[in-house]
Design an enzyme around this catalytic site. Structure first.
Site, PDB file in Angstrom:
ATOM      1  N   ASP A 201     -12.583 -43.842  11.347  1.00 18.81           N
ATOM      2  CA  ASP A 201     -13.806 -43.447  12.051  1.00 18.81           C
ATOM      3  C   ASP A 201     -14.846 -43.328  10.956  1.00 18.81           C
ATOM      4  O   ASP A 201     -14.771 -42.417  10.128  1.00 18.81           O
ATOM      5  CB  ASP A 201     -13.599 -42.095  12.750  1.00 18.81           C
ATOM      6  CG  ASP A 201     -14.868 -41.646  13.471  1.00 18.81           C
ATOM      7  OD1 ASP A 201     -15.971 -41.983  13.015  1.00 18.81           O
ATOM      8  OD2 ASP A 201     -14.747 -40.953  14.499  1.00 18.81           O
ATOM      9  N   HIS A 202     -15.821 -44.240  10.936  1.00 18.00           N
ATOM     10  CA  HIS A 202     -16.692 -44.287   9.759  1.00 18.00           C
ATOM     11  C   HIS A 202     -17.517 -43.002   9.589  1.00 18.00           C
ATOM     12  O   HIS A 202     -18.001 -42.718   8.508  1.00 18.00           O
ATOM     13  CB  HIS A 202     -17.555 -45.555   9.743  1.00 18.00           C
ATOM     14  CG  HIS A 202     -18.774 -45.494  10.626  1.00 18.00           C
ATOM     15  ND1 HIS A 202     -18.730 -45.710  11.972  1.00 18.00           N
ATOM     16  CD2 HIS A 202     -20.066 -45.244  10.336  1.00 18.00           C
ATOM     17  CE1 HIS A 202     -19.955 -45.604  12.473  1.00 18.00           C
ATOM     18  NE2 HIS A 202     -20.787 -45.315  11.504  1.00 18.00           N
ATOM     19  N   HIS A 264     -16.768 -40.312  16.991  1.00 22.28           N
ATOM     20  CA  HIS A 264     -17.709 -39.697  16.046  1.00 22.28           C
ATOM     21  C   HIS A 264     -18.067 -38.261  16.453  1.00 22.28           C
ATOM     22  O   HIS A 264     -18.023 -37.331  15.656  1.00 22.28           O
ATOM     23  CB  HIS A 264     -19.004 -40.511  15.965  1.00 22.28           C
ATOM     24  CG  HIS A 264     -18.796 -41.971  15.695  1.00 22.28           C
ATOM     25  ND1 HIS A 264     -17.750 -42.449  14.958  1.00 22.28           N
ATOM     26  CD2 HIS A 264     -19.512 -43.064  16.062  1.00 22.28           C
ATOM     27  CE1 HIS A 264     -17.825 -43.777  14.874  1.00 22.28           C
ATOM     28  NE2 HIS A 264     -18.887 -44.170  15.557  1.00 22.28           N
TER      29      HIS A 264
HETATM   30  C1  BG6 Z   1     -20.594 -47.368  15.937  1.00 21.97           C
HETATM   31  C2  BG6 Z   1     -20.957 -47.661  17.373  1.00 21.97           C
HETATM   32  O1  BG6 Z   1     -19.290 -46.858  15.855  1.00 21.97           O
HETATM   33  O2  BG6 Z   1     -21.497 -46.405  15.425  1.00 21.97           O
HETATM   34  C3  BG6 Z   1     -22.402 -48.133  17.477  1.00 21.97           C
HETATM   35  O3  BG6 Z   1     -20.089 -48.651  17.886  1.00 21.97           O
HETATM   36  C4  BG6 Z   1     -23.338 -47.167  16.810  1.00 21.97           C
HETATM   37  O4  BG6 Z   1     -22.771 -48.300  18.851  1.00 21.97           O
HETATM   38  C5  BG6 Z   1     -22.845 -46.827  15.398  1.00 21.97           C
HETATM   39  O5  BG6 Z   1     -24.626 -47.765  16.752  1.00 21.97           O
HETATM   40  C6  BG6 Z   1     -23.662 -45.707  14.808  1.00 21.97           C
HETATM   41  O6  BG6 Z   1     -23.286 -45.530  13.469  1.00 21.97           O
HETATM   42  P1  BG6 Z   1     -24.293 -44.926  12.411  1.00 21.97           P
HETATM   43  O7  BG6 Z   1     -23.511 -44.888  11.139  1.00 21.97           O
HETATM   44  O8  BG6 Z   1     -25.474 -45.862  12.364  1.00 21.97           O
HETATM   45  O9  BG6 Z   1     -24.685 -43.575  12.917  1.00 21.97           O
END
Ligand code: BG6
Length: 512
Positions: A201-202, A264
Site C-alpha cells: 500500500d504505497h 490507504h
Molecule cells: C491510488 C489510487 O492507489 O492512489 C488512485 O488508485 C489515487 O486513484 C492514488 O489517485 C492517490 O495516491 P497519492 O499518492 O497521489 O495520494
C-alpha cells in the site's frame, strides 16, 4: 586507551548509520507493460541506483503479453523517466542500471511462460550474480493474481533454495470484498508462507504517513491527550482534485471505497488510533494495527444510510477550469452510480476511543489535493474572557498534513494584540520541508528497498487486509440495495449529505 575506545565506538556508530544495501537479486514484474512499472517502479529503482543503494548484481525482468525486445522495453521505460524528470536523468546511472533490465513476452496464465522464466533467471544468476534471490511483483490485472501464484508454485519458484529468497509482492486492490480477500489469501498461502508475502500500500511508504508514528511515539506531550478524555473527534481526509482521467474502466469496477478507503484510508486510521507498539518491527506494529481494525464497529447494514455517504461528481470547475462529470468520462457508463466520494462515521470500541467518532472521507474532483488527519480536542471547560472577546476562538485542533505542504499544525487560542482581551485561534505551524535538509524519497523507493532488505513492517499482513474488508462489507451490502450516489459538483467538497453526516452530531468538516 580511552581515546581509542571512543574512536572505535564512533566508527561503530557511523557504520550503524550507513544505509544498508540489499543483497543481489532479481525483481520479476508481471504486468510490466502497464503504467505502474514505467511511472512508479522503475523510477524508484533508478533513484535507488543513483544513490548507490542497489547492488551491482541486480536485475529487473518484465513480463507481459505485449511483444517487445529487451531494448524496446528499456526505451519505453527511459522515455517515461525522461518525461517525468526533464533533464535530470543521468546517462551514466541509466546506462549501468538499464543493463540489468530485461523483458520476456509471455502469457502469465501459461506454464510455458514460467519454464522460460525459470531458465532465464538461472542464466541471470550465472551471468549477473543475482544469487538465486527472487521477488515476484504482481502488478497485472488482479483477476490474474491467483493464476500467477499457482503457476509460480507449480514451477517451484516459491521455494527458497540454497539460501536464496523468494518473495511475492501484491498490489492493491486485495480482493473485491471480504470473501474474495479471504479466498485470495488462501490461494496465495498454498504456495507462499506469510513471511514471503508483501501486500503493498504505497501510503505506508510516504514519509508523512510514517511520521504519524514518529509524532505520536517520539514525543511525550501527545500521547497523554490522545484519547477520549481530550479528543472530541477525529477527521481523516483523502481529497484529490483530479478526476478518474483515463482510468474510467478500472474505476467503474472499483469506486472510491475499494480504491482508497479499504487500503490507504484504513491504514491512516490504524496509525492514528493504534496503541504504542512495543518495538518498530513488523509483528509489533502490525499487531497493533489489527487490534484497531478489530475494534472498529462495523456500521450495521440498516444504518448505512445514516453513517455512510456515497457521492459522484457532476461537471463543475476545478482551479478555474471546466471539469466534466464522472458519467462523461472515458469508459464510464452514462448512467453509472459508481461512487467517486465516500464519507463514513466510524466508532472505535476500545478504552482509548470509546465515544469518539472518526469521520473519514475520500473523494475525487475536490477543490484541492489534500490528505490530512485532524485531531479535534474538546472545548475548554470554561473561558474567563467575555463572550464577544472569544467569538474567534475555536477548540484546539492538531492537523497532520500528509500531503501537500507536509507538516503539522496546532490551532491554539492567542490574545489579539491591543488593550482589551480578545482571544482568537491561530496556527502554530511546522513544515517538514523547511525543518529538514533531506528530500523525502518517493513512497515506492522506500517500500522497494524494504522489500529487498526483507523488512515487511510497512506492508500489510493478511489479517489487516481482511480486517479492513470486514468493516466495509456491510457498507457495500447496504449500498448494493440502494445504488444511488448523491451528486456533487466537481470542485466542491462533496455532496450535502456528507455535511449532514457531521451536522447531525453538531460538527463540521474542516476545510483543508
Ligand atoms: C491510488 C489510487 O492507489 O492512489 C488512485 O488508485 C489515487 O486513484 C492514488 O489517485 C492517490 O495516491 P497519492 O499518492 O497521489 O495520494
Amino acid at each position: 586507551m580511552a581515546e581509542m575506545r571512543a574512536v572505535r565506538q564512533n566508527v561503530l556508530r557511523d557504520e550503524e548509520r550507513l544505509p544498508p544495501v540489499p543483497d543481489p537479486g532479481v525483481m520479476v514484474i508481471f504486468g510490466a507493460s502497464g503504467d505502474l512499472t514505467a511511472r512508479k517502479l522503475v523510477p524508484a529503482l533508478y533513484d535507488l541506483a543513483a544513490q548507490r543503494r542497489l547492488p551491482m548484481e541486480f536485475a529487473v525482468v518484465g513480463i507481459s503479453r505485449t511483444e517487445m525486445s529487451h531494448e524496446d522495453f528499456r526505451k519505453k521505460l527511459l522515455d517515461t523517466l525522461e518525461e517525468q524528470r526533464a533533464d535530470s536523468v543521468s546517462e551514466d546511472v541509466w546506462a549501468s542500471f538499464s543493463k540489468g533490465i530485461f523483458y520476456l513476452p509471455g502469457d502469465s496464465k501459461k506454464p510455458e511462460t514460467y519454464e522460460e522464466l525459470k531458465g532465464f533467471l538461472k542464466k541471470l544468476d550465472a551471468e549477473r550474480g543475482t544469487s538465486g534471490n527472487r521477488i515476484f511483483y504482481l502488478s497485472s490485472s488482479p483477476s490474474l493474481f491467483p493464476a500467477i501464484v499457482e503457476r509460480l508454485g507449480e514451477a517451484g519458484m516459491n521455494r527458497e533454495e540454497d539460501g536464496g529468497y523468494s518473495r511475492l509482492v501484491i498490489e492493491k486492490p486485495f480482493g473485491r470484498n471480504l470473501d474474495s480477500a479471504v479466498d485470495l489469501n488462501g490461494d496465495i498461502r498454498r504456495y507462499f508462507g506469510e513471511k514471503q508475502i508483501y501486500r503493498i500500500d504505497h501510503y505506508l511508504g510516504k514519509e508523512t504517513v510514517q511520521n504519524i508514528m514518529a509524532l505520536r511515539f517520539s514525543n511525550g506531550i501527545f500521547e497523554p491527550v490522545w484519547n477520549q478524555h481530550y479528543v472530541d473527534h477525529v477527521q481523516i481526509t483523502v481529497a484529490e482534485d483530479i478526476g478518474v482521467g483515463t482510468r474510467g474502466a478500472f474505476y467503474e469496477e472499483a469506486g472510491a471505497l475499494r480504491d482508497i478507503v479499504q487500503n490507504h484510508l484504513m491504514q491512516v486510521l490504524c496509525l492514528t488510533a493504534m496503541e504504542p507498539p512495543v518495538a518498530f518491527d513488523a509483528d509489533s506494529v502490525r499487531e497493533e494495527k489489527v487490534k484497531v481494525l478489530k475494534a472498529v464497529r462495523p456500521i450495521p447494514e440498516d444504518d448505512v444510510g445514516e453513517a455512510a455517504v456515497r457521492g459522484q461528481y457532476d461537471g463543475g470547475w476545478v482551479f478555474g477550469e471546466g471539469a466534466r462529470g464522472y458519467r462523461e468520462e472515458e469508459n464510464v457508463a452514462p448512467d453509472s452510480e459508481t461512487e467517486t466520494y465516500v464519507a463514513l462515521k466510524l466508532l472505535v470500541d476500545n478504552w482509548r476511543w470509546a465515544g469518539v467518532p472518526f469521520y473519514v472521507r475520500a473523494g475525487k474532483r475536490m477543490p484541492k489535493k489534500a490528505t490530512e488527519i485532524s485531531i479535534q480536542f474538546h472545548k475548554t471547560p470554561h473561558t474567563p474572557f467575555s463572550g464577544p472577546d472569544t467569538e474567534g476562538l475555536e477548540p484546539n485542533v492538531l492537523v497532520i498534513r500528509v500531503q501537500p505542504e507536509e507538516g503539522v499544525s496546532l490551532k491554539i487560542g492567542a490574545k489579539v494584540p491591543g488593550s482589551g482581551f480578545e482571544v482568537r485561534s491561530v496556527n502554530m505551524d511546522l513544515l517538514y520541508g523547511s525543518a529538514f535538509l533531506e528530500e523525502a524519497p518517493d513512497a515506492y523507493q522506500r517500500l522497494l528497498l524494504d522489500l529487498m532488505l526483507g523488512d515487511p513492517t510497512l506492508f500489510i499482513r493478511a489479517d489487516e487486509a481482511e480486517g479492513a474488508w470486514r468493516i466495509l462489507q456491510p457498507v457495500m451490502e447496504g449500498w448494493s440495495k440502494n445504488a444511488h450516489a448523491a451528486r456533487y459538483a466537481a470542485g466542491t467538497w462533496g455532496p450535502e449529505e456528507a455535511d449532514d453526516l457531521l451536522g447531525r452530531d453538531g460538527r463540521k468538516w474542516r476545510r483543508p
